[in-house]
Design a protein around this motif. Structure first.
Motif, PDB file in Angstrom:
ATOM      1  N   GLN A 123      51.905  25.587  35.423  1.00 20.37           N
ATOM      2  CA  GLN A 123      52.036  26.667  36.081  1.00 20.37           C
ATOM      3  C   GLN A 123      50.828  27.380  35.969  1.00 20.37           C
ATOM      4  N   LEU A 124      50.262  27.318  34.735  1.00 21.98           N
ATOM      5  CA  LEU A 124      49.034  28.244  34.606  1.00 21.98           C
ATOM      6  C   LEU A 124      47.740  27.874  35.198  1.00 21.98           C
ATOM      7  N   VAL A 125      47.560  26.287  35.347  1.00 24.04           N
ATOM      8  CA  VAL A 125      46.511  26.039  36.262  1.00 24.04           C
ATOM      9  C   VAL A 125      46.571  26.141  37.689  1.00 24.04           C
ATOM     10  N   ASP A 126      47.814  26.099  38.223  1.00 19.69           N
ATOM     11  CA  ASP A 126      48.017  26.320  39.480  1.00 19.69           C
ATOM     12  C   ASP A 126      47.820  27.813  39.824  1.00 19.69           C
ATOM     13  N   TYR A 127      48.196  28.698  38.756  1.00 19.59           N
ATOM     14  CA  TYR A 127      47.840  30.162  39.032  1.00 19.59           C
ATOM     15  C   TYR A 127      46.492  30.540  38.950  1.00 19.59           C
ATOM     16  N   VAL A 128      45.780  29.873  37.829  1.00 22.38           N
ATOM     17  CA  VAL A 128      44.179  30.380  37.705  1.00 22.38           C
ATOM     18  C   VAL A 128      43.556  29.525  38.815  1.00 22.38           C
ATOM     19  N   VAL A 129      43.769  28.599  39.381  1.00 21.93           N
ATOM     20  CA  VAL A 129      43.073  27.712  40.435  1.00 21.93           C
ATOM     21  C   VAL A 129      43.280  28.404  41.836  1.00 21.93           C
ATOM     22  N   SER A 130      44.592  28.535  42.188  1.00 22.78           N
ATOM     23  CA  SER A 130      44.756  28.867  43.629  1.00 22.78           C
ATOM     24  C   SER A 130      45.473  30.337  43.668  1.00 22.78           C
ATOM     25  N   GLY A 131      45.867  30.911  42.671  1.00 22.20           N
ATOM     26  CA  GLY A 131      46.915  32.135  42.661  1.00 22.20           C
ATOM     27  C   GLY A 131      45.894  33.472  42.327  1.00 22.20           C
ATOM     28  N   ASN A 132      44.958  33.146  41.818  1.00 22.77           N
ATOM     29  CA  ASN A 132      43.936  34.313  40.898  1.00 22.77           C
ATOM     30  C   ASN A 132      42.737  34.122  41.351  1.00 22.77           C
ATOM     31  N   LEU A 133      41.749  34.867  42.072  1.00 26.40           N
ATOM     32  CA  LEU A 133      40.506  34.836  42.339  1.00 26.40           C
ATOM     33  C   LEU A 133      39.797  35.380  40.994  1.00 26.40           C
ATOM     34  N   HIS A 134      40.193  36.076  40.213  1.00 28.46           N
ATOM     35  CA  HIS A 134      39.467  36.479  38.846  1.00 28.46           C
ATOM     36  C   HIS A 134      38.660  35.219  38.443  1.00 28.46           C
ATOM     37  N   THR A 135      39.155  33.896  38.396  1.00 30.50           N
ATOM     38  CA  THR A 135      38.518  32.982  37.479  1.00 30.50           C
ATOM     39  C   THR A 135      37.064  32.471  38.463  1.00 30.50           C
ATOM     40  N   LYS A 136      37.303  32.519  39.652  1.00 27.64           N
ATOM     41  CA  LYS A 136      36.197  31.963  40.580  1.00 27.64           C
ATOM     42  C   LYS A 136      35.233  33.303  40.521  1.00 27.64           C
ATOM     43  N   LEU A 137      35.741  34.583  40.573  1.00 24.67           N
ATOM     44  CA  LEU A 137      34.838  35.640  40.397  1.00 24.67           C
ATOM     45  C   LEU A 137      34.103  35.685  39.213  1.00 24.67           C
ATOM     46  N   HIS A 138      34.517  35.300  38.114  1.00 23.12           N
ATOM     47  CA  HIS A 138      33.908  35.244  36.679  1.00 23.12           C
ATOM     48  C   HIS A 138      32.846  34.046  36.608  1.00 23.12           C
ATOM     49  N   ALA A 139      33.201  33.154  37.212  1.00 25.30           N
ATOM     50  CA  ALA A 139      32.176  32.080  37.246  1.00 25.30           C
ATOM     51  C   ALA A 139      30.971  32.556  38.233  1.00 25.30           C
ATOM     52  N   LEU A 140      31.202  33.210  39.043  1.00 25.55           N
ATOM     53  CA  LEU A 140      30.154  33.639  40.025  1.00 25.55           C
ATOM     54  C   LEU A 140      29.375  34.834  39.195  1.00 25.55           C
TER      55      LEU A 140
END
Length: 146
Positions: A123-140
């Motif tokens: 559930q956490l992987v699905d949420y972080v990868v596709s349900g929450n843009l924060h992870t991608k923005l943090h990487a950027l």
């Protein structure tokens, strides 16, 4: 018009990610052609779901530190702000979107969404990868050395 241009933009970003990213000569050509600026402008105005693809593509492009100068030189035509304020504004928008979704979940189902620390692994992987843009923005932001 939006329904016609959005799939084409999605296809173009996907092509950049698959053909340009990771190949230094192609990355330099993209930069010279104004492609970095175009991607940042698109990120500012694209639909939410497309932001996932764009932030991932930009983060991978910025693994090439030679492109940072172009990214830092970019300013929005509409707001006259640079890339870091853009990404921070997207972070705030994502926080607001998540808060609104949680309120709707509570109103409709009378149950709150699980917090990240309460989720099972998948559930956490699905949420972080596709349900929450924060992870991608943090990487950027990390690629921007913020």
């Amino acid at each position: 018009e939006k329904t016609r241009t959005e799939p084409m933009s999605l296809t173009a970003v996907d092509a950049v990610w698959n053909i340009v990213c990771g190949h230094e000569a192609n990355e330099v050509q993209l930069e010279r052609a104004g492609g970095i600026e175009a991607l940042l402008s698109l990120l500012q105005d694209c639909p939410h779901m497309m932001k996932f693809l764009l932030t991932s593509c930009l983060a991978q492009l910025l693994e090439n530190k030679r492109l940072l100068q172009s990214v830092y030189a970019w300013t929005s035509r509409s707001t006259r702000r640079g890339v870091v304020p853009l990404v921070l504004a997207l972070w705030d928008e994502e926080t607001d979107r998540i808060d609104k979704e949680e309120k709707v979940d509570i109103e409709v189902t009378n149950q709150r969404r699980l917090r990240e620390e309460e989720m099972e692994s998948q559930q956490l992987v699905d949420y972080v990868v596709s349900g929450n843009l924060h992870t991608k923005l943090h990487a950027l932001l990390s690629c921007l050395q913020f």
